[in-house]
Design a protein around this motif. Structure first.
Motif, mmCIF file in Angstrom:
data_model
loop_
_atom_site.group_PDB
_atom_site.id
_atom_site.type_symbol
_atom_site.label_atom_id
_atom_site.label_comp_id
_atom_site.label_asym_id
_atom_site.label_seq_id
_atom_site.Cartn_x
_atom_site.Cartn_y
_atom_site.Cartn_z
ATOM 1 N N MET A 182 0.840 -1.200 0.000
ATOM 2 C CA MET A 182 0.000 0.000 0.000
ATOM 3 C C MET A 182 0.875 1.250 0.000
ATOM 4 O O MET A 182 0.617 2.211 -0.720
ATOM 5 C CB MET A 182 -0.919 -0.005 1.232
ATOM 6 N N PHE A 183 1.943 1.233 0.798
ATOM 7 C CA PHE A 183 2.830 2.393 0.876
ATOM 8 C C PHE A 183 3.560 2.628 -0.442
ATOM 9 O O PHE A 183 3.723 3.774 -0.860
ATOM 10 C CB PHE A 183 3.816 2.232 2.036
ATOM 11 N N PHE A 184 4.007 1.563 -1.106
ATOM 12 C CA PHE A 184 4.651 1.744 -2.411
ATOM 13 C C PHE A 184 3.661 2.331 -3.419
ATOM 14 O O PHE A 184 4.006 3.230 -4.185
ATOM 15 C CB PHE A 184 5.215 0.420 -2.940
ATOM 16 N N ILE A 185 2.433 1.838 -3.416
ATOM 17 C CA ILE A 185 1.411 2.353 -4.336
ATOM 18 C C ILE A 185 1.118 3.817 -4.042
ATOM 19 O O ILE A 185 1.113 4.660 -4.942
ATOM 20 C CB ILE A 185 0.123 1.500 -4.264
ATOM 21 N N MET A 186 0.889 4.145 -2.780
ATOM 22 C CA MET A 186 0.567 5.530 -2.414
ATOM 23 C C MET A 186 1.731 6.476 -2.712
ATOM 24 O O MET A 186 1.513 7.593 -3.186
ATOM 25 C CB MET A 186 0.166 5.615 -0.942
ATOM 26 N N ALA A 187 2.954 6.056 -2.454
ATOM 27 C CA ALA A 187 4.119 6.902 -2.742
ATOM 28 C C ALA A 187 4.235 7.157 -4.239
ATOM 29 O O ALA A 187 4.544 8.273 -4.670
ATOM 30 C CB ALA A 187 5.393 6.245 -2.203
ATOM 31 N N THR A 188 3.965 6.142 -5.049
ATOM 32 C CA THR A 188 4.017 6.301 -6.502
ATOM 33 C C THR A 188 2.916 7.248 -6.983
ATOM 34 O O THR A 188 3.164 8.147 -7.786
ATOM 35 C CB THR A 188 3.876 4.927 -7.200
ATOM 36 N N LEU A 189 1.690 7.060 -6.479
ATOM 37 C CA LEU A 189 0.584 7.939 -6.866
ATOM 38 C C LEU A 189 0.832 9.375 -6.407
ATOM 39 O O LEU A 189 0.485 10.329 -7.101
ATOM 40 C CB LEU A 189 -0.735 7.422 -6.279
#
Length: 196
Positions: free
Chosen positions: A117-124
């Motif tokens: 979730m953190f990787f996805i949110m950081a990318t977004l």
């Protein structure tokens, strides 16, 4: 820039970059299968609506300020140095009613896809910094990527309505292309960090 973006082959040393939304900042400290640890801060008048974590217990250590929790209907005030454990499945919410930022070390046991979730949110967050749309995209992606959801808004009926709305919005806004992007990236995310 993360090690992943730099092409660093040592993915085990990688942690997601910090991201922000709705008066909150999230910074991963470390993760492994058994635990995810982050530094979390919230600006004055910030809040986290009622939710549960289906897959993880959540431990809070207050490092700055005064935090108002509502846990299973009971209001609790925690100050610097105080700790609180919220077991998985328990409804809780958080409010910063003070004029100062609050800072908290939060641990989740087990990790249960929180690092993803953190990787996805950081990318977004890179393309749309601080936007609430990022969390909507995350909730759209979770079932399509086969991930365990980080949190479930309460009451459950509200979450079901949100899911339906996001399915319609995601189709209309062509968020399906994000599914392909994150399926590819998800294969490269490490399962453990070793911050140096």
């Amino acid at each position: 820039m993360s090690n992943y973006d730099q092409g660093n082959p040592d993915l085990s040393a990688m942690v997601p970059e910090p991201f922000s939304f709705e008066k909150q900042t999230f910074q991963c400290v470390s993760f492994k299968e058994s635990t995810f640890v982050m530094n979390w801060s919230m600006e004055p008048k910030g809040k986290v609506d009622p939710h549960i974590h289906k897959y993880s217990d959540e431990h809070f250590l207050i490092t700055k300020g005064e935090v108002q929790f509502k846990v299973d209907g009971e209001t609790l005030i925690k100050k610097q140095g105080d700790e609180l454990l919220v077991k998985k499945g328990i409804v809780h919410s958080i409010v910063n009613k003070t004029a100062e930022d609050i800072e908290v070390i939060v641990s989740y046991s087990p990790c249960a896809d929180i690092h993803r979730m953190f990787f996805i949110m950081a990318t977004l967050d890179k393309s749309n910094p601080g936007s609430s749309v990022n969390i909507a995209k995350y909730f759209y992606l979770v079932p399509r990527l086969g991930l365990k959801e980080f949190s479930t808004p309460q009451p459950e009926m509200v979450f079901k309505m949100i899911t339906l709305i996001l399915t319609i919005a995601g189709t209309f806004l062509r968020w399906g292309k994000l599914v392909k992007k994150f399926k590819l990236e998800n294969a490269h995310y490490p399962t453990e960090s070793h911050p140096g």
